[in-house]
Design an enzyme around this catalytic site. Structure first.
Site, PDB file in Angstrom:
ATOM      1  N   HIS A 182       0.853  -1.280  -0.054  1.00  0.00           N
ATOM      2  CA  HIS A 182       0.178   0.017   0.131  1.00  0.00           C
ATOM      3  C   HIS A 182       0.917   1.198  -0.022  1.00  0.00           C
ATOM      4  O   HIS A 182       0.926   1.897   1.115  1.00  0.00           O
ATOM      5  CB  HIS A 182      -1.023  -0.035   1.171  1.00  0.00           C
ATOM      6  CG  HIS A 182      -1.763  -1.233   1.215  1.00  0.00           C
ATOM      7  ND1 HIS A 182      -2.365  -1.704   2.431  1.00  0.00           N
ATOM      8  CD2 HIS A 182      -1.972  -2.241   0.342  1.00  0.00           C
ATOM      9  CE1 HIS A 182      -3.038  -2.953   2.259  1.00  0.00           C
ATOM     10  NE2 HIS A 182      -2.788  -3.253   0.905  1.00  0.00           N
TER      11      HIS A 182
HETATM   12  C1  LIG Z   1      -0.148  -9.559  -1.894  1.00  0.00           C
HETATM   13  C2  LIG Z   1      -0.988  -8.236  -2.192  1.00  0.00           C
HETATM   14  C3  LIG Z   1      -2.199  -8.589  -1.453  1.00  0.00           C
HETATM   15  C4  LIG Z   1      -3.005  -7.018  -1.699  1.00  0.00           C
HETATM   16  N1  LIG Z   1      -4.185  -7.009  -1.065  1.00  0.00           N
HETATM   17  C5  LIG Z   1      -5.140  -5.907  -1.075  1.00  0.00           C
HETATM   18  C6  LIG Z   1      -6.249  -5.952  -0.511  1.00  0.00           C
HETATM   19  O1  LIG Z   1      -6.772  -6.963   0.416  1.00  0.00           O
HETATM   20  N2  LIG Z   1      -6.889  -4.790  -0.710  1.00  0.00           N
HETATM   21  C7  LIG Z   1      -6.532  -3.682  -1.346  1.00  0.00           C
HETATM   22  O2  LIG Z   1      -7.292  -2.650  -1.522  1.00  0.00           O
HETATM   23  N3  LIG Z   1      -5.154  -3.684  -1.982  1.00  0.00           N
HETATM   24  C8  LIG Z   1      -4.717  -4.818  -1.915  1.00  0.00           C
HETATM   25  N4  LIG Z   1      -3.338  -4.827  -2.573  1.00  0.00           N
HETATM   26  C9  LIG Z   1      -3.060  -3.755  -3.254  1.00  0.00           C
HETATM   27  C10 LIG Z   1      -3.472  -3.942  -4.853  1.00  0.00           C
HETATM   28  O3  LIG Z   1      -3.256  -5.067  -5.327  1.00  0.00           O
HETATM   29  C11 LIG Z   1      -3.211  -2.648  -5.509  1.00  0.00           C
HETATM   30  O4  LIG Z   1      -3.777  -1.476  -4.908  1.00  0.00           O
HETATM   31  C12 LIG Z   1      -3.725  -2.676  -6.987  1.00  0.00           C
HETATM   32  O5  LIG Z   1      -3.762  -3.919  -7.728  1.00  0.00           O
HETATM   33  C13 LIG Z   1      -3.152  -1.816  -7.815  1.00  0.00           C
HETATM   34  O6  LIG Z   1      -3.638  -1.631  -9.349  1.00  0.00           O
HETATM   35  P1  LIG Z   1      -2.823  -0.842 -10.321  1.00  0.00           P
HETATM   36  O7  LIG Z   1      -3.521  -1.238 -11.405  1.00  0.00           O
HETATM   37  O8  LIG Z   1      -2.615   0.645  -9.965  1.00  0.00           O
HETATM   38  O9  LIG Z   1      -1.610  -1.556 -10.365  1.00  0.00           O
HETATM   39  P2  LIG Z   1      -1.073  -3.026 -10.505  1.00  0.00           P
HETATM   40  O10 LIG Z   1      -1.901  -4.015 -10.356  1.00  0.00           O
HETATM   41  O11 LIG Z   1       0.354  -3.287  -9.937  1.00  0.00           O
HETATM   42  O12 LIG Z   1      -0.995  -3.068 -12.253  1.00  0.00           O
HETATM   43  C14 LIG Z   1       0.060  -2.587 -12.922  1.00  0.00           C
HETATM   44  C15 LIG Z   1       0.445  -3.243 -14.158  1.00  0.00           C
HETATM   45  O13 LIG Z   1       1.410  -2.317 -14.892  1.00  0.00           O
HETATM   46  C16 LIG Z   1       2.250  -3.311 -15.390  1.00  0.00           C
HETATM   47  N5  LIG Z   1       3.441  -2.410 -15.708  1.00  0.00           N
HETATM   48  C17 LIG Z   1       4.278  -1.564 -14.741  1.00  0.00           C
HETATM   49  N6  LIG Z   1       5.176  -1.039 -15.308  1.00  0.00           N
HETATM   50  C18 LIG Z   1       5.167  -1.279 -16.713  1.00  0.00           C
HETATM   51  C19 LIG Z   1       5.809  -0.540 -17.950  1.00  0.00           C
HETATM   52  N7  LIG Z   1       7.043   0.120 -17.768  1.00  0.00           N
HETATM   53  N8  LIG Z   1       5.587  -1.156 -19.026  1.00  0.00           N
HETATM   54  C20 LIG Z   1       4.413  -1.834 -19.222  1.00  0.00           C
HETATM   55  N9  LIG Z   1       3.656  -2.441 -18.214  1.00  0.00           N
HETATM   56  C21 LIG Z   1       4.218  -1.986 -16.836  1.00  0.00           C
HETATM   57  C22 LIG Z   1       2.473  -4.246 -14.359  1.00  0.00           C
HETATM   58  O14 LIG Z   1       3.340  -5.411 -14.797  1.00  0.00           O
HETATM   59  C23 LIG Z   1       1.232  -4.664 -13.871  1.00  0.00           C
HETATM   60  O15 LIG Z   1       0.629  -5.699 -14.415  1.00  0.00           O
HETATM   61  C24 LIG Z   1      -2.572  -5.997  -2.621  1.00  0.00           C
HETATM   62  C25 LIG Z   1      -1.399  -6.396  -3.154  1.00  0.00           C
HETATM   63  C26 LIG Z   1      -0.699  -7.520  -3.037  1.00  0.00           C
HETATM   64  C27 LIG Z   1       0.676  -7.616  -3.587  1.00  0.00           C
END
Ligand SMILES: Cc1cc2nc3c(=O)[nH]c(=O)nc-3n(C[C@H](O)[C@H](O)[C@H](O)COP(=O)(O)OP(=O)(O)OC[C@H]3O[C@@H](n4cnc5c(N)ncnc54)[C@H](O)[C@@H]3O)c2cc1C
Ligand code: SF4
Length: 570
Positions: free
Chosen positions: A500
């Site tokens: 987080h």
């Molecule tokens: C083990 C774990 C448990 C969690 N549990 C919770 C929970 O219970 N509740 C909660 O609210 N949140 C939880 N979270 C946090 C939550 O997963 C994230 O807040 C959320 O998934 C973020 O979404 P996002 O789209 O911002 O990023 P992400 O899900 O990280 O997606 C970003 C994507 O961009 C891609 N990417 C990155 N850089 C590049 C680049 N330069 N070029 C191309 N692709 C790229 C990555 O490969 C990834 O697939 C948890 C996280 C983890 C790891």
């Protein structure tokens, strides 16, 4: 040689929750969308018989390969930052669905107080409640303005819950599905917290209590309480994740294409607009340019900030002068809590990632801070997520840490130990920020993102206060031994804490202290949008993704309006 591809309406960098939501909403409007994802394709069928703790929870099969790219870290500006070579404090996502595939699914809306924290704190406690080095600020949007977008995300994800918490902002609709089952462990917490005068409620869950079809026609199954949820994909299709909801929705329009193994290294800018992105094929190292009318950074808060920094878009924050906004207000989270050792055996081996009960009596400004030397607080929860056999070895104090006695105590206490834990809010501080590393580079030759971070006095005071409250609940639950979490000192990036991370690309109404406006549109480039927990001006007392999902819906609306009318959206 660089190959320039055909121009599209929208390109997203990354395909997790944020990238998937933007794609679904824009593709439904008839826009041609390309998602560039550095990881590989994967889905429910890849997760059959996935209960391999070593492979997924310890060796992090579904997560980022740190030998290709990582971050560097130091506690303060005087130290030399070093690369994080093993996954530790947080687990970075990679591949279709991002971290949304292996998250727990604890799904929250930040409190109304969060969005107007500076105004409300000053009104109630005066301007000097916190020293000036804490750079708290309002978010440029209120809870009520964001409410419709929270509702959309919860309906898309089919969130299971109950609206009985007296401290939440007003909801426009019930939760999409009924709350999860209230197990005997949860009932123990419920009775104890009621005895203490608190208001317990079932944790809102993206592990679904019942089968559900969302408004876009995507189907999510009922959770089987398998206990291998956090860090694992769901083999039943019962954990709401991008690859079973928004990604198929986007694909069904015929307007969406995902390019896998595509690692973006630069956002290209000409004048006051961006023109597209440059990326490497991660297998062949071929270089491509993907031109687009609109670029959306959806690559997790760290990569979003890094891409802006390497592309020189926006002014880098400087802690010396306090000038610049990019990388400012980076915040993490603190985890107050207490363990309890019981006489009776409990079914701790089963559960679900978001199976829990919570009290919010000590979250936000739900309690009086007049005589306290901190603001905000934490949600306090009991969760029954399924104690993994290799990593769960709870033993009471004074047990040897190895040998026959340790083994005996570990086996005895595995089914007899519970934890009450908090997600503690963390306020931004002038010295906590992100920048580019001057020494270390990733495999594509791009500087690593550098984190400069330490816990603050506010964090330490909040942690101590909330740990005592958690221990009080545990005592009331009938534990024969209660052990409160140790006081926190310096932040350590090695042990797992939470994923987080917040800030760095903060939203707001004033360009002098924010990177994007309240549609997540960049102040310096009207066709560039940046969405994720990086938009948070501080970190709240919950997990972030419910609020991130709401912001992604808000951003999608902004992109659609922008594509029709152009110009600044505010
Ligand atoms: C083990 C774990 C448990 C969690 N549990 C919770 C929970 O219970 N509740 C909660 O609210 N949140 C939880 N979270 C946090 C939550 O997963 C994230 O807040 C959320 O998934 C973020 O979404 P996002 O789209 O911002 O990023 P992400 O899900 O990280 O997606 C970003 C994507 O961009 C891609 N990417 C990155 N850089 C590049 C680049 N330069 N070029 C191309 N692709 C790229 C990555 O490969 C990834 O697939 C948890 C996280 C983890 C790891
Ligand atoms: S606990 Fe439920 S949602 Fe989580 S992986 Fe198991 S079946 Fe899926």
């Amino acid at each position: 040689m660089v190959t320039t591809l055909d121009k599209v309406d929208v390109v997203t960098v990354g395909v997790g929750w944020t990238g998937g939501i933007i794609a679904a909403e824009c593709a439904k409007e008839g826009m041609k969308v390309v998602g560039l994802e550095r990881g590989r394709e994967r889905g429910t069928s890849d997760f059959a018989i996935v209960h391999d703790e070593y492979r997924y929870a310890i060796r992090y099969e579904l997560m980022q390969d740190l030998s290709r790219e990582t971050v560097s870290f130091r506690n303060n500006r005087k130290q030399r930052a070093l690369p994080m070579r093993q996954m530790g404090s947080f687990l970075l996502g990679e591949g279709l669905g991002g971290s949304g595939t292996h998250w727990n699914g604890q799904n929250w809306r930040f409190l109304p107080y969060d969005f107007e924290i500076k105004t409300m704190t000053e009104q109630k406690y005066g301007a000097n409640k916190l020293p000036a080095e804490y750079t708290i600020q309002d978010w440029g949007i209120t809870y009520d303005e964001l409410e419709p977008y929270f509702d959309r995300f919860e309906k898309t994800a089919g969130i299971s819950g109950e609206d009985t918490n007296p401290f939440w902002g007003k909801r426009s609709a019930e939760y999409a599905t009924q709350p999860m089952k209230k197990t005997p462990i949860l009932q123990k917490f419920e009775t104890a917290s009621k005895n203490l005068g608190y208001s317990p409620f079932m944790m809102p869950s993206a592990n679904l209590s019942e089968a559900y079809e969302n408004p876009d026609g995507a189907k999510i199954n009922a959770c089987q309480y398998c206990g291998f949820c956090e860090r694992f994909g769901c083999e039943y299709g019962a954990k709401s994740s991008p690859e079973i909801t928004v990604v198929p929705t986007a694909k069904n329009t015929g307007n969406y294409e995902i390019k896998f193994n595509a690692n973006v290294v630069e956002v290209m800018k000409q004048g006051d607009k961006v023109t597209g992105v440059r990326y490497f094929d991660t297998v062949s190292f071929e270089e491509f340019i993907q031109p687009a009318e609109v670029v959306v950074l959806t690559s997790y808060m760290m990569n979003n900030a890094k891409l802006l920094m390497v592309s020189k878009i926006g002014e880098q924050y400087d802690p010396e002068t306090g000038r610049g906004t990019l990388g400012r207000n980076y915040a993490y989270q603190i985890l107050p809590g207490a363990s309890g050792f019981f006489d009776e055996k409990m079914n701790v081996f089963m559960g679900a990632g978001a199976l829990g009960m919570t009290v919010d009596d000590f979250n936000g400004d739900n309690f009086d801070h007049a005589d306290l030397d901190f603001i905000h607080g934490a949600s306090l929860s009991i969760t029954q997520t399924g104690n993994r056999p290799i990593q769960t070895n709870p033993v009471p104090p004074d047990t040897p840490s190895w040998g026959a006695e340790f083994k005996k105590a570990s086996i005895e206490n595995y089914p007899r130990t519970l934890n009450v834990g908090g997600q503690g809010a963390s306020m931004p501080h002038r010295e906590n920020y992100m920048a580019l590393d001057g020494t270390y580079k990733d495999i594509y030759g791009v500087p690593l993102l550098q984190l400069t971070y330490n816990f603050t006095d506010q964090d330490r005071a909040l942690h101590a206060y909330l740990t005592e409250k958690a221990a009080g609940i545990m005592q009331e639950m009938g534990a024969k031994t209660v052990v409160g979490g140790s006081p926190i000192s310096d932040y350590d990036i090695v042990p797992y804490q939470t994923t987080h991370n917040t800030g760095g690309t903060v939203m707001g109404s004033d360009p002098a202290i924010s990177v994007v406006n309240n549609y997540l549109q960049h102040w310096d480039a009207e066709n560039l949008f940046v969405v994720g927990a990086g938009n948070f001006a501080h970190n709240g007392g919950y997990n972030p993704t419910g609020t991130v999902g709401a912001l992604a819906y808000r951003c999608a609306e902004g992109i659609i309006n922008y594509s029709k009318n152009g110009g600044s959206l505010v």
